[in-house]
Design a protein around this motif. Structure first.
Motif, short mmCIF file in Angstrom:
data_model
loop_
_atom_site.label_atom_id
_atom_site.label_comp_id
_atom_site.label_asym_id
_atom_site.label_seq_id
_atom_site.Cartn_x
_atom_site.Cartn_y
_atom_site.Cartn_z
N LYS A 148 6.09 -1.84 11.20
CA LYS A 148 4.78 -1.43 10.69
C LYS A 148 4.14 -2.56 9.88
CE LYS A 148 2.70 2.34 8.00
NZ LYS A 148 3.01 3.56 7.19
N ALA A 149 4.96 -3.26 9.10
CA ALA A 149 4.43 -4.37 8.32
C ALA A 149 3.99 -5.52 9.22
CB ALA A 149 5.50 -4.85 7.33
N ALA A 150 4.72 -5.77 10.31
CA ALA A 150 4.34 -6.85 11.23
C ALA A 150 2.97 -6.58 11.85
CB ALA A 150 5.40 -7.01 12.31
N ARG A 151 2.69 -5.33 12.18
CA ARG A 151 1.37 -5.00 12.73
C ARG A 151 0.27 -5.23 11.70
NH1 ARG A 151 4.46 -0.74 15.12
NH2 ARG A 151 3.93 0.67 13.41
N LEU A 152 0.54 -4.85 10.46
CA LEU A 152 -0.47 -5.06 9.41
C LEU A 152 -0.70 -6.55 9.15
CD1 LEU A 152 -2.26 -4.00 7.12
CD2 LEU A 152 -0.22 -3.93 5.68
N VAL A 153 0.38 -7.32 9.06
CA VAL A 153 0.24 -8.76 8.79
C VAL A 153 -0.46 -9.45 9.95
CG1 VAL A 153 1.54 -10.88 8.40
CG2 VAL A 153 2.23 -8.79 7.24
N ALA A 154 -0.18 -9.05 11.19
CA ALA A 154 -0.84 -9.67 12.35
C ALA A 154 -2.34 -9.41 12.31
CB ALA A 154 -0.23 -9.12 13.63
N ALA A 155 -2.75 -8.21 11.89
CA ALA A 155 -4.17 -7.92 11.80
C ALA A 155 -4.85 -8.79 10.74
CB ALA A 155 -4.38 -6.45 11.48
N LYS A 156 -4.19 -8.99 9.60
CA LYS A 156 -4.79 -9.83 8.56
C LYS A 156 -4.76 -11.31 8.96
CE LYS A 156 -5.38 -6.17 6.15
NZ LYS A 156 -6.74 -5.57 6.09
N CYS A 157 -3.75 -11.72 9.72
CA CYS A 157 -3.70 -13.12 10.18
C CYS A 157 -4.85 -13.41 11.14
CB CYS A 157 -2.37 -13.40 10.86
SG CYS A 157 -0.97 -13.50 9.72
N THR A 158 -5.25 -12.43 11.93
CA THR A 158 -6.39 -12.62 12.83
C THR A 158 -7.66 -12.91 12.04
OG1 THR A 158 -5.35 -11.08 14.36
CG2 THR A 158 -7.66 -11.57 14.71
N VAL B 173 -10.14 -16.08 0.55
CA VAL B 173 -9.99 -14.95 1.49
C VAL B 173 -8.52 -14.67 1.75
CG1 VAL B 173 -10.51 -14.16 3.83
CG2 VAL B 173 -12.22 -15.45 2.54
N GLY B 174 -7.72 -15.73 1.85
CA GLY B 174 -6.29 -15.54 2.08
C GLY B 174 -5.61 -14.79 0.94
N TYR B 175 -5.97 -15.13 -0.30
CA TYR B 175 -5.39 -14.42 -1.45
C TYR B 175 -5.81 -12.95 -1.47
CZ TYR B 175 -3.68 -18.76 -3.54
OH TYR B 175 -2.99 -19.92 -3.80
N GLU B 176 -7.06 -12.69 -1.11
CA GLU B 176 -7.52 -11.29 -1.08
C GLU B 176 -6.79 -10.49 -0.02
OE1 GLU B 176 -11.69 -11.48 -0.50
OE2 GLU B 176 -12.14 -12.20 -2.54
N LEU B 177 -6.62 -11.09 1.16
CA LEU B 177 -5.91 -10.38 2.23
C LEU B 177 -4.44 -10.16 1.87
CD1 LEU B 177 -7.42 -12.16 5.37
CD2 LEU B 177 -7.98 -9.89 4.50
N LYS B 178 -3.84 -11.15 1.24
CA LYS B 178 -2.43 -11.00 0.86
C LYS B 178 -2.27 -9.94 -0.22
CE LYS B 178 1.70 -13.64 -0.29
NZ LYS B 178 2.26 -14.97 -0.58
N ASP B 179 -3.20 -9.88 -1.18
CA ASP B 179 -3.13 -8.82 -2.20
C ASP B 179 -3.26 -7.44 -1.57
OD1 ASP B 179 -2.85 -10.74 -4.13
OD2 ASP B 179 -4.96 -10.77 -4.70
N GLU B 180 -4.14 -7.33 -0.57
CA GLU B 180 -4.28 -6.05 0.12
C GLU B 180 -3.00 -5.67 0.85
OE1 GLU B 180 -7.26 -3.98 3.43
OE2 GLU B 180 -7.65 -6.00 2.66
N ILE B 181 -2.35 -6.66 1.47
CA ILE B 181 -1.07 -6.40 2.16
C ILE B 181 -0.01 -5.95 1.16
CG2 ILE B 181 0.81 -7.51 3.42
CD1 ILE B 181 -1.29 -9.27 4.76
N GLU B 182 0.09 -6.63 0.04
CA GLU B 182 1.11 -6.28 -0.95
C GLU B 182 0.86 -4.91 -1.56
OE1 GLU B 182 1.02 -9.48 -3.68
OE2 GLU B 182 2.23 -10.83 -2.42
N ARG B 183 -0.41 -4.54 -1.75
CA ARG B 183 -0.70 -3.21 -2.27
C ARG B 183 -0.25 -2.13 -1.29
NH1 ARG B 183 -5.66 -5.53 -4.00
NH2 ARG B 183 -6.70 -4.63 -2.19
N LYS B 184 -0.47 -2.37 -0.01
CA LYS B 184 -0.04 -1.38 0.98
C LYS B 184 1.48 -1.33 1.07
CE LYS B 184 -4.14 -1.20 3.88
NZ LYS B 184 -4.66 -1.24 5.26
N PHE B 185 2.13 -2.48 0.92
CA PHE B 185 3.60 -2.49 0.91
C PHE B 185 4.14 -1.67 -0.26
CE2 PHE B 185 4.24 -6.75 3.36
CZ PHE B 185 3.76 -6.13 4.49
N ASP B 186 3.51 -1.84 -1.43
CA ASP B 186 3.95 -1.06 -2.59
C ASP B 186 3.70 0.43 -2.39
OD1 ASP B 186 4.65 -3.45 -3.75
OD2 ASP B 186 2.80 -3.66 -4.91
#
Length: 462
Positions: free
Chosen positions: A290-300, A316-329
């Protein structure tokens, strides 16, 4: 043509066919034999250079030389203009990233060579030190004398104290044989080559990470510079990567393995470089897909931003990474504690109650009287007489005592006694004057009876 000539002609044709068949077989067999000879040389080579040829290759030297040149230049982000693929340094980054894979394979080959050669001296070391680089460093440090295990500072930097203790105890009881000076020199040469290749690999990683921050800063922030360079190399450049959908980016670097005779559960399908990146591997195994699908979408999204050279600081990269980490938490939060809820309100609502003085008076008149209360009250442990003398079990309770022969009068509550209106009293008085006699009126609330006297009508003729 005579019979002898025909026989000779047939023999010549048969000989030619045999030569042709043997030639065809010779064309196929030497290829297989050559491969077998090469594998035999790989397994039983006396020198490590006979099997590990990457260190002396021209390609390795050219890539390392170009890396040193570009490191000394220190290009700026403002110099990156146009498509990234047009930059000459981009090709060097892709080649350097591919070179790290070859270095990993070369290290595995050297580790196998050292393991096969050193098993003559210390065969148990392979099971005690499973890591390839730690095994190579340990072999270089121990050499032919296994007594160096005790109180060795260099060995303490490689292995843990518990592992050193196990190695020293096992070395004292090993059945290995002493190595000759030539074999020891070949082992040291192989160890030096492996350590130098490992240092070159770290040098390449540092260069790729430093340059990817200029070429694709937002993508590198999300998945790391090394993984970003890998997916860019497989996709054919940053421009092609930005045109790919997220579902295809997730599959970049996927390997198809056919393990005949082994369980297919050990193979991870649809897992590429993004699945094996650090940001995905930091999660529990059940959340990685599930995390790989989310990270692939943000990498696009990050690749499309980098392809147009926008947000060079990586905002933009920091914002996307913060969004990923929030969803992981959010995924890893424990479930909320179930609260004890009260029972739901009954469907039947409360009956509508009337109020007021009239209702209270009616309730008092229809309430239980004092006489009835006394009749219902019983004294336990005393034998009471039946009221009807028919053994029905109906007694008078506390109204009277046995043997008295009378019912004891209870005090009537004046507040609950039924009252007669004045109009009814006047009517009764008139009737008593006209008809005479007495009439008995029973109080329903108190159970008492009151008599009213009636006098005969005056002047009535019979």
């Amino acid at each position: 043509m005579s019979l002898a000539d025909e026989l000779l002609a047939d023999l010549e044709e048969a000989a030619e066919e045999e030569e042709g068949g043997s030639y065809g077989e010779e064309e196929e067999e030497p290829a297989i034999e050559d491969v077998q000879e090469e594998t035999q040389l790989d397994l039983s080579g006396d020198s490590v250079k006979s099997i590990a040829k990457l260190w002396d290759s021209k390609m390795f030297a050219e890539i390392m030389m170009k890396i040193e040149e570009y490191i000394s230049k220190q290009a700026k982000a403002s110099e990156v203009m146009g498509p990234v693929e047009a930059a000459p340094e981009y090709r060097v980054i892709v080649d350097a990233n591919n070179l790290t894979v070859e270095i990993e394979n070369e290290l595995n080959i050297i580790h196998k060579f050292i393991r096969d050669k050193y098993s003559k001296r210390f065969p148990e070391l392979e099971s005690l030190v499973p890591n390839a680089l730690d095994y190579i460093r340990t072999v270089k440090e121990l050499g032919n004398s296994l007594d160096k295990c005790k109180n060795n500072e260099n060995l303490q930097q490689i292995l843990t104290n518990a592992t050193i203790m196990v190695v020293s105890v096992t070395a004292s009881t090993t059945q290995g044989q002493q190595l000759s000076e030539e074999e020891l020199e070949r082992l040291e040469e192989a160890c030096d080559m492996a350590l130098e290749l490992n240092a070159s690999k770290h040098r390449i990683y540092e260069y790729v990470e430093s340059r990817m921050s200029f070429i694709a800063p937002n993508l590198s922030i999300i998945i790391g510079a090394s993984t970003a360079a890998k997916i860019m190399g497989v996709a054919g450049g940053l421009t092609n990567l930005s045109k790919m959908p997220a579902c295809n980016i997730m599959l970049l670097g996927a390997q198809r393995k056919t393990l005949s005779g082994f369980s297919s559960t050990s193979v991870l399908p649809h897992t590429g470089y993004i699945y094996h990146s650090d940001i995905v591997q930091s999660l529990p195994p059940d959340l990685r897909r599930k995390a790989a699908r989310l990270v692939a979408a943000k990498c696009t999204l990050a690749a499309r931003v980098d392809s147009f050279h926008e947000s060079t600081e990586g905002k933009v990269g920091y914002e996307l990474k913060d969004e990923i980490e929030r969803k992981f938490d959010k995924w890893q939060e424990p479930p909320p504690v179930k609260q004890v809820k009260p029972l739901p309100a009954p469907l039947d609502g409360q009956r509508k109650k009337r109020g007021g003085r009239r209702y209270r008076k009616m309730k008092e008149r229809l309430g239980l009287t004092e006489i009835r209360k006394q009749a219902n009250r019983m004294s336990f442990g005393e034998i009471e007489e039946d009221a009807y003398q028919e053994d029905l079990g109906f007694s008078l309770g506390h109204l009277g005592k046995s043997g008295s022969g009378r019912v004891r009068q209870t005090q009537v509550n004046e507040a609950t006694k039924a009252r007669i209106s004045k109009t009814l009293q006047r009517t009764l008085q008139k009737q008593s004057v006209v008809y005479g006699g007495k009439s008995t009126i029973r109080d329903r609330s108190s159970g008492t009876a009151s008599s009213v006297a009636f006098t005969p009508l005056q002047g009535l003729r019979l």
